[in-house]
Write a protein that holds these residues in place. Sequence first.
Motif, short mmCIF file in Angstrom:
data_model
loop_
_atom_site.label_atom_id
_atom_site.label_comp_id
_atom_site.label_asym_id
_atom_site.label_seq_id
_atom_site.Cartn_x
_atom_site.Cartn_y
_atom_site.Cartn_z
N CYS A 33 0.83 -1.20 0.00
CA CYS A 33 0.00 0.00 0.00
C CYS A 33 0.87 1.25 0.00
CB CYS A 33 -0.86 0.06 1.26
SG CYS A 33 -2.05 -1.26 1.43
N VAL A 34 0.33 2.30 -0.59
CA VAL A 34 0.93 3.62 -0.49
C VAL A 34 -0.16 4.60 -0.09
CG1 VAL A 34 2.79 3.20 -2.13
CG2 VAL A 34 0.60 4.12 -2.92
N ALA A 35 0.25 5.70 0.48
CA ALA A 35 -0.73 6.71 0.90
C ALA A 35 -0.09 8.07 0.87
CB ALA A 35 -1.23 6.40 2.30
N TRP A 36 -0.95 9.08 0.81
CA TRP A 36 -0.55 10.46 0.99
C TRP A 36 -1.26 10.98 2.23
CZ3 TRP A 36 3.20 12.97 -1.66
CH2 TRP A 36 3.62 12.41 -2.87
N PHE A 37 -0.49 11.57 3.12
CA PHE A 37 -1.01 12.22 4.31
C PHE A 37 -0.65 13.70 4.23
CE2 PHE A 37 -2.27 8.92 7.43
CZ PHE A 37 -1.89 7.78 6.74
N GLU A 46 -3.30 13.78 8.81
CA GLU A 46 -4.50 13.12 8.30
C GLU A 46 -4.23 12.49 6.94
OE1 GLU A 46 -7.90 15.54 7.33
OE2 GLU A 46 -6.74 16.90 6.06
N TRP A 47 -4.88 11.37 6.74
CA TRP A 47 -4.71 10.72 5.44
C TRP A 47 -5.52 11.46 4.40
CZ3 TRP A 47 -8.20 8.13 2.22
CH2 TRP A 47 -9.49 7.97 2.73
N VAL A 48 -5.01 11.50 3.19
CA VAL A 48 -5.65 12.19 2.08
C VAL A 48 -6.09 11.18 1.02
CG1 VAL A 48 -5.29 13.85 0.21
CG2 VAL A 48 -4.28 14.27 2.47
N ALA A 49 -5.19 10.27 0.69
CA ALA A 49 -5.48 9.26 -0.34
C ALA A 49 -4.69 7.99 -0.02
CB ALA A 49 -5.11 9.79 -1.71
N ARG A 50 -5.29 6.85 -0.32
CA ARG A 50 -4.63 5.57 -0.10
C ARG A 50 -4.81 4.70 -1.33
NH1 ARG A 50 -7.92 2.80 3.84
NH2 ARG A 50 -9.59 4.25 3.35
N ILE A 61 -10.25 11.00 1.12
CA ILE A 61 -11.11 11.66 2.10
C ILE A 61 -12.10 12.54 1.32
CG2 ILE A 61 -9.56 11.61 4.07
CD1 ILE A 61 -8.77 14.50 3.36
N ASP A 62 -13.27 12.75 1.92
CA ASP A 62 -14.34 13.46 1.21
C ASP A 62 -13.93 14.84 0.69
OD1 ASP A 62 -17.14 12.17 3.20
OD2 ASP A 62 -16.07 11.35 1.46
N PRO A 63 -13.19 15.64 1.45
CA PRO A 63 -12.88 16.99 0.97
C PRO A 63 -12.06 17.04 -0.32
CG PRO A 63 -12.54 16.87 3.33
CD PRO A 63 -12.73 15.47 2.85
N VAL A 64 -11.40 15.94 -0.67
CA VAL A 64 -10.56 15.97 -1.88
C VAL A 64 -11.12 15.13 -3.01
CG1 VAL A 64 -8.54 16.31 -0.40
CG2 VAL A 64 -8.99 14.04 -1.35
#
Length: 124
Positions: A33-37, A46-50, A61-64
Amino acid sequence: QVRLVESGGGSVQAGGSLRLSCAVSGLTVGTGCVAWFRRVPGKEREWVARMNTAIGTTYYIDPVKGRFTVAQDNARNKVSLQMNSLKSEDDATYYCAARRDYVCATLASVWTYWGQGTQVSVTA
């Protein structure tokens, strides 16, 4: 040794776009897995995308949602975050994170490997 190096941050006007890149070494993009926080001073990361890079499943996440897109480049062993229609609330330091397994969790504490972060500043 696993190393993640982010690039592509900078200053942009609200409504503009930026593309962040995360160069990965010691770990194969296409597995795990990779993610952007992101983190704003005084707040928790906070996580942004996974993304599950084996099957390409992505979460936001909903805001993005509808504005950000995470993508993988297996040939270059990189992950990117395309950010469009940027808003002042997107102003933060952005971090790339990775795990070897498929526990693509939202909690920052469970991610094994981290980059140093890249600053995104959104101006009015």
